[in-house]
Design a protein around this motif. Structure first.
Motif, short mmCIF file in Angstrom:
data_model
loop_
_atom_site.label_atom_id
_atom_site.label_comp_id
_atom_site.label_asym_id
_atom_site.label_seq_id
_atom_site.Cartn_x
_atom_site.Cartn_y
_atom_site.Cartn_z
N THR A 179 14.55 -113.29 -38.26
CA THR A 179 15.57 -114.18 -37.73
C THR A 179 15.64 -113.95 -36.23
O THR A 179 16.01 -112.86 -35.78
CB THR A 179 16.93 -113.91 -38.38
N LEU A 180 15.28 -114.97 -35.47
CA LEU A 180 15.16 -114.86 -34.03
C LEU A 180 16.20 -115.75 -33.37
O LEU A 180 16.05 -116.97 -33.31
CB LEU A 180 13.74 -115.27 -33.61
N ASP A 181 17.28 -115.14 -32.88
CA ASP A 181 18.37 -115.88 -32.26
C ASP A 181 18.12 -116.04 -30.76
O ASP A 181 17.34 -115.31 -30.16
CB ASP A 181 19.70 -115.16 -32.48
N GLY A 182 18.82 -117.01 -30.17
CA GLY A 182 18.72 -117.22 -28.73
C GLY A 182 18.00 -118.50 -28.39
O GLY A 182 17.64 -119.30 -29.27
N THR A 183 17.77 -118.71 -27.09
CA THR A 183 17.13 -119.94 -26.61
C THR A 183 15.93 -119.67 -25.71
O THR A 183 15.23 -120.62 -25.35
CB THR A 183 18.15 -120.80 -25.83
N SER A 184 15.68 -118.43 -25.33
CA SER A 184 14.58 -118.15 -24.40
C SER A 184 13.23 -118.32 -25.08
O SER A 184 13.05 -117.92 -26.24
CB SER A 184 14.71 -116.73 -23.84
N PRO A 185 12.25 -118.93 -24.39
CA PRO A 185 10.94 -119.17 -25.00
C PRO A 185 10.22 -117.88 -25.35
O PRO A 185 10.39 -116.84 -24.70
CB PRO A 185 10.19 -119.94 -23.91
N ARG A 187 14.62 -120.21 -31.20
CA ARG A 187 13.97 -120.29 -29.90
C ARG A 187 12.71 -121.17 -29.99
O ARG A 187 12.12 -121.31 -31.06
CB ARG A 187 13.55 -118.89 -29.42
N PRO A 188 12.29 -121.74 -28.86
CA PRO A 188 10.99 -122.42 -28.83
C PRO A 188 9.88 -121.37 -28.78
O PRO A 188 9.85 -120.52 -27.88
CB PRO A 188 11.05 -123.24 -27.54
N VAL A 189 8.97 -121.43 -29.74
CA VAL A 189 7.90 -120.45 -29.86
C VAL A 189 6.56 -121.15 -29.69
O VAL A 189 6.31 -122.18 -30.31
CB VAL A 189 7.95 -119.74 -31.23
N THR A 190 5.70 -120.58 -28.85
CA THR A 190 4.31 -121.02 -28.75
C THR A 190 3.44 -119.98 -29.42
O THR A 190 3.45 -118.80 -29.03
CB THR A 190 3.89 -121.19 -27.28
N ALA A 191 2.70 -120.39 -30.46
CA ALA A 191 1.80 -119.50 -31.19
C ALA A 191 0.38 -120.00 -30.96
O ALA A 191 -0.01 -121.05 -31.47
CB ALA A 191 2.14 -119.48 -32.67
N THR A 192 -0.42 -119.25 -30.21
CA THR A 192 -1.77 -119.70 -29.88
C THR A 192 -2.62 -119.82 -31.14
O THR A 192 -3.37 -120.79 -31.31
CB THR A 192 -2.43 -118.74 -28.88
N THR A 193 -2.49 -118.86 -32.05
CA THR A 193 -3.13 -118.94 -33.36
C THR A 193 -2.05 -118.85 -34.42
O THR A 193 -1.29 -117.88 -34.46
CB THR A 193 -4.13 -117.79 -33.56
N LEU A 194 -1.96 -119.88 -35.27
CA LEU A 194 -1.02 -119.89 -36.39
C LEU A 194 -1.84 -120.00 -37.67
O LEU A 194 -2.51 -121.01 -37.91
CB LEU A 194 -0.04 -121.05 -36.29
N ILE A 213 8.92 -121.99 -42.03
CA ILE A 213 9.39 -122.03 -40.65
C ILE A 213 10.73 -122.74 -40.67
O ILE A 213 10.82 -123.89 -41.12
CB ILE A 213 8.39 -122.75 -39.74
N SER A 214 11.78 -122.06 -40.21
CA SER A 214 13.11 -122.64 -40.28
C SER A 214 13.87 -122.32 -39.00
O SER A 214 13.36 -121.69 -38.08
CB SER A 214 13.87 -122.11 -41.51
N GLY A 215 15.14 -122.76 -38.96
CA GLY A 215 15.97 -122.54 -37.79
C GLY A 215 16.04 -123.78 -36.92
O GLY A 215 15.49 -124.83 -37.25
N GLY A 216 16.71 -123.65 -35.80
CA GLY A 216 16.90 -124.78 -34.90
C GLY A 216 15.89 -124.87 -33.79
O GLY A 216 16.01 -125.73 -32.91
N GLY A 217 14.88 -123.99 -33.81
CA GLY A 217 13.88 -123.97 -32.76
C GLY A 217 12.62 -124.72 -33.15
O GLY A 217 12.64 -125.62 -33.97
N SER A 218 11.51 -124.32 -32.56
CA SER A 218 10.24 -124.98 -32.81
C SER A 218 9.11 -123.97 -32.74
O SER A 218 9.23 -122.91 -32.10
CB SER A 218 9.99 -126.09 -31.79
N VAL A 219 8.00 -124.31 -33.39
CA VAL A 219 6.75 -123.55 -33.26
C VAL A 219 5.69 -124.54 -32.82
O VAL A 219 5.41 -125.52 -33.51
CB VAL A 219 6.35 -122.87 -34.58
N THR A 220 5.10 -124.28 -31.64
CA THR A 220 4.07 -125.15 -31.07
C THR A 220 2.75 -124.41 -31.01
O THR A 220 2.68 -123.28 -30.53
CB THR A 220 4.46 -125.60 -29.65
N VAL A 221 1.68 -125.06 -31.52
CA VAL A 221 0.32 -124.55 -31.36
C VAL A 221 -0.32 -125.34 -30.23
O VAL A 221 -0.47 -126.56 -30.34
CB VAL A 221 -0.48 -124.68 -32.66
N PRO A 222 -0.69 -124.68 -29.12
CA PRO A 222 -1.18 -125.41 -27.94
C PRO A 222 -2.60 -125.92 -28.13
O PRO A 222 -3.30 -125.57 -29.10
CB PRO A 222 -1.09 -124.35 -26.84
#
Length: 275
Positions: free
Chosen positions: A162-168, A189-196, A204-213
Protein backbone atom coordinates in the motif's frame (compact mmCIF):
# COMPACT_ATOMS: atom_id res chain seq x y z
CA UNK A 1 28.98 -5.85 17.22
CA UNK A 2 29.34 -9.06 15.20
CA UNK A 3 27.07 -12.10 15.27
CA UNK A 4 29.25 -14.94 13.95
CA UNK A 5 27.92 -18.05 15.67
CA UNK A 6 24.97 -19.36 17.66
CA UNK A 7 21.71 -17.53 18.22
CA UNK A 8 20.28 -14.79 20.44
CA UNK A 9 16.90 -15.39 22.10
CA UNK A 10 15.03 -12.34 23.39
CA UNK A 11 11.93 -13.52 25.23
CA UNK A 12 10.23 -13.38 28.61
CA UNK A 13 9.03 -16.48 30.46
CA UNK A 14 5.33 -15.63 30.20
CA UNK A 15 5.11 -14.09 33.67
CA UNK A 16 2.73 -11.36 32.50
CA UNK A 17 5.01 -8.49 33.53
CA UNK A 18 4.59 -5.59 31.05
CA UNK A 19 8.34 -4.86 31.11
CA UNK A 20 9.48 -7.01 28.18
CA UNK A 21 13.07 -7.82 27.17
CA UNK A 22 14.57 -6.02 24.18
CA UNK A 23 17.72 -5.82 22.10
CA UNK A 24 18.62 -2.22 21.22
CA UNK A 25 21.05 -1.76 18.31
CA UNK A 26 22.60 1.72 18.45
CA UNK A 27 25.61 1.14 16.21
CA UNK A 28 26.59 -1.40 13.54
CA UNK A 29 25.44 -4.99 14.13
CA UNK A 30 26.71 -7.48 11.55
CA UNK A 31 25.19 -10.90 10.89
CA UNK A 32 28.35 -12.59 9.65
CA UNK A 33 28.83 -15.82 7.64
CA UNK A 34 29.28 -17.87 10.84
CA UNK A 35 25.79 -17.03 12.12
CA UNK A 36 23.05 -19.67 11.81
CA UNK A 37 20.23 -19.40 9.29
CA UNK A 38 17.96 -18.19 12.11
CA UNK A 39 20.04 -15.99 14.43
CA UNK A 40 17.00 -14.68 16.37
CA UNK A 41 14.74 -17.72 16.83
CA UNK A 42 12.46 -16.83 19.73
CA UNK A 43 9.35 -14.69 20.39
CA UNK A 44 7.90 -13.20 17.18
CA UNK A 45 7.05 -9.92 18.92
CA UNK A 46 8.99 -6.74 18.15
CA UNK A 47 11.90 -7.28 20.53
CA UNK A 48 14.76 -5.91 18.38
CA UNK A 49 15.06 -2.15 17.94
CA UNK A 50 17.44 -0.54 15.44
CA UNK A 51 17.78 3.06 16.60
CA UNK A 52 18.36 6.09 14.37
CA UNK A 53 22.12 5.53 14.77
CA UNK A 54 21.88 1.77 14.37
CA UNK A 55 22.66 -0.38 11.34
CA UNK A 56 21.77 -4.06 11.05
CA UNK A 57 23.81 -5.63 8.23
CA UNK A 58 23.58 -9.15 6.83
CA UNK A 59 26.87 -10.07 5.14
CA UNK A 60 26.35 -13.84 5.03
CA UNK A 61 25.24 -15.56 1.84
CA UNK A 62 22.13 -17.75 1.56
CA UNK A 63 18.91 -17.30 3.51
CA UNK A 64 18.76 -15.65 6.95
CA UNK A 65 15.43 -15.68 8.81
CA UNK A 66 14.64 -13.31 11.67
CA UNK A 67 11.64 -14.58 13.63
CA UNK A 68 11.82 -11.66 16.07
CA UNK A 69 10.04 -8.54 14.89
CA UNK A 70 12.54 -5.74 14.17
CA UNK A 71 11.63 -2.09 14.65
CA UNK A 72 13.83 -0.16 12.24
CA UNK A 73 14.48 3.52 12.86
CA UNK A 74 18.01 3.36 11.41
CA UNK A 75 19.12 1.10 8.55
CA UNK A 76 18.66 -2.58 7.73
CA UNK A 77 20.87 -3.82 4.88
CA UNK A 78 21.11 -7.12 3.02
CA UNK A 79 24.60 -7.09 1.51
CA UNK A 80 24.45 -10.72 0.40
CA UNK A 81 21.84 -13.44 0.13
CA UNK A 82 18.29 -13.04 1.41
CA UNK A 83 17.31 -11.39 4.69
CA UNK A 84 13.79 -12.60 5.48
CA UNK A 85 11.94 -10.40 7.99
CA UNK A 86 9.63 -13.08 9.39
CA UNK A 87 8.57 -11.27 12.56
CA UNK A 88 5.85 -8.59 12.47
CA UNK A 89 6.87 -4.94 12.53
CA UNK A 90 3.53 -3.20 12.08
CA UNK A 91 2.41 -4.23 15.55
CA UNK A 92 3.98 -5.82 18.63
CA UNK A 93 2.25 -9.15 19.21
CA UNK A 94 3.97 -9.50 22.58
CA UNK A 95 2.84 -6.08 23.81
CA UNK A 96 -0.95 -6.02 23.32
CA UNK A 97 -0.46 -5.47 19.58
CA UNK A 98 0.95 -1.98 20.10
CA UNK A 99 1.42 -0.12 16.81
CA UNK A 100 4.97 -0.10 15.44
CA UNK A 101 6.09 2.40 12.79
CA UNK A 102 9.46 2.12 11.08
CA UNK A 103 11.22 5.41 10.34
CA UNK A 104 14.36 3.81 8.91
CA UNK A 105 15.75 2.52 5.61
CA UNK A 106 15.58 -1.01 4.22
CA UNK A 107 18.38 -1.38 1.67
CA UNK A 108 19.03 -4.39 -0.56
CA UNK A 109 22.55 -4.14 -1.96
CA UNK A 110 23.39 -5.42 -5.43
CA UNK A 111 22.90 -9.19 -5.24
CA UNK A 112 21.03 -8.90 -1.95
CA UNK A 113 17.34 -9.49 -1.20
CA UNK A 114 15.16 -8.18 1.61
CA UNK A 115 11.99 -10.23 1.98
CA UNK A 116 9.07 -8.71 3.88
CA UNK A 117 7.62 -12.00 5.13
CA UNK A 118 5.36 -10.47 7.78
CA UNK A 119 3.39 -7.24 8.27
CA UNK A 120 5.44 -4.03 8.22
CA UNK A 121 4.70 -0.31 8.10
CA UNK A 122 7.09 2.41 6.96
CA UNK A 123 6.64 6.06 7.92
CA UNK A 124 7.09 9.17 5.79
CA UNK A 125 10.78 9.21 6.80
CA UNK A 126 11.48 5.66 5.68
CA UNK A 127 12.91 4.08 2.56
CA UNK A 128 12.56 0.69 0.90
CA UNK A 129 15.02 0.23 -1.93
CA UNK A 130 18.60 -0.17 -3.08
CA UNK A 131 20.30 -1.78 -6.11
CA UNK A 132 19.07 -5.26 -5.12
CA UNK A 133 15.66 -6.94 -4.81
CA UNK A 134 12.76 -6.20 -2.48
CA UNK A 135 10.34 -9.12 -2.16
CA UNK A 136 6.94 -8.70 -0.48
CA UNK A 137 4.89 -11.72 0.57
CA UNK A 138 2.85 -10.08 3.38
CA UNK A 139 1.30 -6.62 3.86
CA UNK A 140 3.68 -3.65 3.66
CA UNK A 141 2.30 -0.12 4.03
CA UNK A 142 4.32 2.96 3.09
CA UNK A 143 3.21 6.43 4.15
CA UNK A 144 3.12 9.54 1.98
CA UNK A 145 6.63 10.97 1.73
CA UNK A 146 8.39 7.62 2.05
CA UNK A 147 10.85 6.50 -0.64
CA UNK A 148 10.42 3.39 -2.80
CA UNK A 149 13.38 2.84 -5.15
CA UNK A 150 14.55 -0.79 -5.45
CA UNK A 151 16.13 -2.10 -8.64
CA UNK A 152 13.66 -5.01 -8.53
CA UNK A 153 10.31 -5.05 -6.70
CA UNK A 154 8.54 -8.41 -6.53
CA UNK A 155 5.11 -8.98 -5.00
CA UNK A 156 4.49 -12.68 -4.47
CA UNK A 157 1.75 -14.99 -3.12
CA UNK A 158 -0.33 -12.98 -0.60
CA UNK A 159 1.94 -9.94 -0.60
CA UNK A 160 0.47 -6.46 -0.75
CA UNK A 161 2.07 -3.04 -0.97
CA UNK A 162 0.00 0.00 0.00
CA UNK A 163 1.74 3.10 -1.30
CA UNK A 164 0.23 6.37 -0.06
CA UNK A 165 1.02 9.87 -1.28
CA UNK A 166 1.24 11.68 -4.60
CA UNK A 167 4.98 11.84 -5.42
CA UNK A 168 6.01 9.94 -8.58
CA UNK A 169 7.85 6.62 -8.29
CA UNK A 170 10.09 4.98 -10.90
CA UNK A 171 10.71 1.23 -10.74
CA UNK A 172 13.13 -0.46 -13.15
CA UNK A 173 11.40 -3.84 -12.61
CA UNK A 174 7.99 -4.63 -11.10
CA UNK A 175 7.00 -8.30 -10.82
CA UNK A 176 3.60 -9.64 -9.76
CA UNK A 177 3.79 -13.41 -9.21
CA UNK A 178 0.71 -14.84 -7.56
CA UNK A 179 1.66 -18.49 -7.78
CA UNK A 180 -1.98 -19.44 -7.16
CA UNK A 181 -2.63 -16.37 -4.99
CA UNK A 182 -3.24 -12.69 -5.78
CA UNK A 183 -0.57 -10.16 -4.75
CA UNK A 184 -1.75 -6.54 -4.74
CA UNK A 185 0.03 -3.32 -5.69
CA UNK A 186 -2.20 -0.62 -4.16
CA UNK A 187 -0.81 2.76 -5.16
CA UNK A 188 -2.12 6.29 -4.86
CA UNK A 189 1.04 7.55 -6.57
CA UNK A 190 1.87 7.66 -10.28
CA UNK A 191 4.31 4.81 -10.88
CA UNK A 192 6.50 4.23 -13.93
CA UNK A 193 7.60 0.58 -14.24
CA UNK A 194 10.12 0.07 -17.04
CA UNK A 195 9.54 -3.69 -16.93
CA UNK A 196 6.17 -4.98 -15.71
CA UNK A 197 5.92 -8.77 -15.58
CA UNK A 198 2.77 -10.50 -14.34
CA UNK A 199 3.03 -14.25 -13.79
CA UNK A 200 -0.33 -15.84 -12.94
CA UNK A 201 -2.56 -13.51 -10.90
CA UNK A 202 -2.07 -10.01 -9.54
CA UNK A 203 -3.95 -6.79 -8.78
CA UNK A 204 -3.20 -3.11 -9.40
CA UNK A 205 -5.46 -0.89 -7.32
CA UNK A 206 -5.67 2.49 -5.63
CA UNK A 207 -6.11 5.99 -6.99
CA UNK A 208 -2.79 6.15 -8.82
CA UNK A 209 -1.46 4.70 -12.04
CA UNK A 210 1.15 2.30 -13.38
CA UNK A 211 2.74 3.34 -16.68
CA UNK A 212 5.05 1.18 -18.80
CA UNK A 213 7.12 3.59 -20.95
CA UNK A 214 8.00 3.22 -24.62
CA UNK A 215 11.44 1.83 -23.82
CA UNK A 216 10.01 -0.75 -21.42
CA UNK A 217 8.27 -4.12 -21.58
CA UNK A 218 5.01 -5.68 -20.41
CA UNK A 219 3.96 -9.32 -20.28
CA UNK A 220 1.13 -11.28 -18.71
CA UNK A 221 1.81 -15.02 -18.59
CA UNK A 222 0.45 -18.03 -16.74
CA UNK A 223 -3.05 -18.72 -15.44
CA UNK A 224 -5.06 -16.30 -13.35
CA UNK A 225 -6.16 -12.73 -13.91
CA UNK A 226 -4.45 -9.36 -13.77
CA UNK A 227 -7.06 -7.07 -12.19
CA UNK A 228 -7.07 -3.26 -12.41
CA UNK A 229 -9.52 -1.86 -9.91
CA UNK A 230 -10.28 0.50 -7.04
CA UNK A 231 -9.28 0.27 -3.40
CA UNK A 232 -12.19 0.49 -1.00
CA UNK A 233 -14.56 3.38 -1.71
CA UNK A 234 -11.88 5.53 -3.32
CA UNK A 235 -10.77 6.23 -6.87
CA UNK A 236 -9.48 3.55 -9.23
CA UNK A 237 -6.14 2.70 -10.79
CA UNK A 238 -5.04 3.08 -14.41
CA UNK A 239 -2.67 0.77 -16.28
CA UNK A 240 -1.06 2.71 -19.15
CA UNK A 241 0.87 0.76 -21.79
CA UNK A 242 3.10 2.98 -23.93
CA UNK A 243 4.92 -0.10 -25.24
CA UNK A 244 4.13 -3.17 -27.34
CA UNK A 245 2.55 -5.65 -24.91
CA UNK A 246 1.65 -9.33 -24.88
CA UNK A 247 -1.11 -11.27 -23.12
CA UNK A 248 -0.04 -14.90 -23.45
CA UNK A 249 -1.75 -16.46 -20.45
CA UNK A 250 -4.76 -15.92 -18.22
CA UNK A 251 -6.99 -12.87 -18.46
CA UNK A 252 -7.23 -9.19 -17.58
CA UNK A 253 -10.11 -7.72 -15.59
CA UNK A 254 -10.60 -3.94 -15.59
CA UNK A 255 -13.53 -3.15 -13.28
CA UNK A 256 -14.39 -1.39 -10.06
CA UNK A 257 -16.16 -3.06 -7.16
CA UNK A 258 -19.38 -1.08 -7.51
CA UNK A 259 -18.38 1.61 -5.01
CA UNK A 260 -20.08 4.32 -7.15
CA UNK A 261 -16.92 6.47 -7.22
CA UNK A 262 -16.81 8.39 -10.54
CA UNK A 263 -13.11 7.60 -11.12
CA UNK A 264 -13.24 4.24 -12.90
CA UNK A 265 -10.29 1.94 -13.62
CA UNK A 266 -8.83 1.88 -17.11
CA UNK A 267 -6.43 0.00 -19.38
CA UNK A 268 -4.87 2.43 -21.86
CA UNK A 269 -3.24 0.75 -24.89
CA UNK A 270 -1.00 3.15 -26.80
CA UNK A 271 1.01 0.62 -28.86
CA UNK A 272 0.43 -2.91 -30.18
CA UNK A 273 -1.30 -5.25 -27.74
CA UNK A 274 -1.03 -8.89 -28.77
CA UNK A 275 -3.32 -11.60 -27.44
Amino acid sequence: ATHNGGSICIADNGDGNPDLPNLHINSTYTIAPGAPANPFPCTPGTRIHVSSTGHLIKTSTGLTNTFHGIENDGTVTAQNGTLSLDGPSAFDSGNNNAVVTNDGDYVAASGGVISFANSHSVSSQGRVGGPGTISISHPLSMAAGSTLDPAVLSLVTIGSLTLDGTSPVTLPVLNLNGGGFNPTFDTDRPVTATTLSVTAAGTISGGGSVTVPGNGSFSKTGPGSLTVTNSGAGPSADLILNVDATLSGGSMCVADSGDAHPDLPSLQINQDFTI
